[in-house]
Design an enzyme around this catalytic site. Sequence first.
Site, mmCIF file in Angstrom:
data_model
loop_
_atom_site.group_PDB
_atom_site.id
_atom_site.type_symbol
_atom_site.label_atom_id
_atom_site.label_comp_id
_atom_site.label_asym_id
_atom_site.label_seq_id
_atom_site.Cartn_x
_atom_site.Cartn_y
_atom_site.Cartn_z
ATOM 1 N N HIS A 119 0.582 -1.223 0.375
ATOM 2 C CA HIS A 119 0.169 -0.077 0.195
ATOM 3 C C HIS A 119 0.745 1.365 0.003
ATOM 4 O O HIS A 119 0.513 2.086 -0.293
ATOM 5 C CB HIS A 119 -0.560 -0.205 1.420
ATOM 6 C CG HIS A 119 -2.010 -1.233 1.150
ATOM 7 N ND1 HIS A 119 -2.693 -1.606 2.433
ATOM 8 C CD2 HIS A 119 -2.283 -2.330 -0.111
ATOM 9 C CE1 HIS A 119 -3.025 -2.957 2.185
ATOM 10 N NE2 HIS A 119 -3.089 -2.606 1.089
ATOM 11 N N HIS A 278 -9.297 -1.899 -5.160
ATOM 12 C CA HIS A 278 -8.426 -1.950 -3.800
ATOM 13 C C HIS A 278 -7.798 -3.001 -4.796
ATOM 14 O O HIS A 278 -6.459 -2.946 -4.492
ATOM 15 C CB HIS A 278 -8.982 -3.288 -2.146
ATOM 16 C CG HIS A 278 -8.237 -3.266 -1.553
ATOM 17 N ND1 HIS A 278 -6.865 -2.464 -0.391
ATOM 18 C CD2 HIS A 278 -6.553 -4.361 -0.990
ATOM 19 C CE1 HIS A 278 -5.895 -2.905 -0.351
ATOM 20 N NE2 HIS A 278 -5.486 -3.588 -0.457
ATOM 21 N N ASP A 282 -3.480 -2.661 -5.174
ATOM 22 C CA ASP A 282 -2.404 -3.774 -4.883
ATOM 23 C C ASP A 282 -1.119 -3.909 -5.931
ATOM 24 O O ASP A 282 -0.355 -3.737 -5.823
ATOM 25 C CB ASP A 282 -2.445 -5.117 -3.961
ATOM 26 C CG ASP A 282 -3.876 -5.210 -3.389
ATOM 27 O OD1 ASP A 282 -2.864 -4.276 -1.874
ATOM 28 O OD2 ASP A 282 -4.102 -5.991 -2.676
ATOM 29 N N HIS A 305 -0.864 -10.532 -5.193
ATOM 30 C CA HIS A 305 0.082 -11.297 -4.944
ATOM 31 C C HIS A 305 1.408 -11.461 -5.158
ATOM 32 O O HIS A 305 2.095 -11.535 -5.898
ATOM 33 C CB HIS A 305 0.802 -10.684 -3.735
ATOM 34 C CG HIS A 305 -0.115 -9.288 -2.851
ATOM 35 N ND1 HIS A 305 0.135 -7.801 -2.588
ATOM 36 C CD2 HIS A 305 -0.576 -9.056 -2.053
ATOM 37 C CE1 HIS A 305 -0.932 -7.023 -2.337
ATOM 38 N NE2 HIS A 305 -1.181 -8.239 -1.428
#
Length: 343
Positions: A119, A278, A282, A305
């Site tokens: 973030h 969101h 990311d 991720h």
Amino acid sequence: MQVTPTHGGNTAHGVDAKRPETVPGIDGSTTRPERGSLKNLQTTLANPIHCQGIALHSGVTVDLALSPAPANTGIRFQRSDIAGSPSFPALYSHIVDTRLSTVVACEADPNLRVATIEHLMAALNACEIDNVLIAVSGPELPVLDGASDAFMFLIRCAGRNTLETPRQVIEILRNVRVEGENGAFAELRPAQRGLSLAISLSFAAQAIGNQRYAMQLDEQRFAEEVAFCRTFVNRQDIEYLQSIGLARGGSLENAVVVDGENILNPAGLKIEREFARHKLLDAIGDLYCAGHRMQAGFIGHKSGHTLNNKLLRTVFSDAANWRFIPTTSPRTLTKTLRARVAA
Ligand SMILES: [Zn+2]
């Protein structure tokens, strides 16, 4: 949330405070306004700044300090709680864990690690900060608002300085795609300008369902459309994580908690499609672990991720996938700098 950004010995606005209309832009009064090809020059923070906050998993309070750094430093982390800790780069090749968040470690000493960097990395990418030293007093960054808004506020309070060294931007030259389970994939494609992103996701929880969000990255759009969109978790998952000693700093203030068709946060979502936004946030953070800003189109489907990191490793495994965009010629740079001095 305990966040009091300070710089220059003065306390800045608290992150929790209602944001006044006069919050300084990234180019604060200490910085010359950027003009034309100055966009091609590297930047750093104009001032050091620090805050305190709760780490998401350990639940302990950590100090975070961001400091200006010279050209070609890149984004580097340092563990301020460990004496003599060297700094280490926020690079895709130094990412050691991507299961719950993006975790970076020092190559020479893997015990020196910092978790949940994505973030902050997203805020640095959006604010076009090329060089900064990030000191943190524990193995995890503070979660703050569970998004990038608080980090962006810190960066904007610190201001941005333009340095006299050309920026190197990575251009993606051909489609590169990596795939995960259940149809998940992440892909980078050539693009004419900047970084554009499109994210789609599909969750069994009806409160999330199928969502898509797409955006061209620029600071203003990032601030207005995604920076405040919080991380999210299933109620069952958070109960499991807490039973094994994780997510101790998680709360309804810094995460959206989903239970089937219900959202357990009393105030609900901050904006429609907060989940997809969101995920896009990311990806902006994870892609900045390329070490440079990027000219590319990113497409992610059910990605996270792990796939984001795998994508960067695949891109950089073959020199035919990318190049540095030829930046400002020395002649143009000299002209630009002359104009800047005269301004
Ligand atoms: Zn996140």
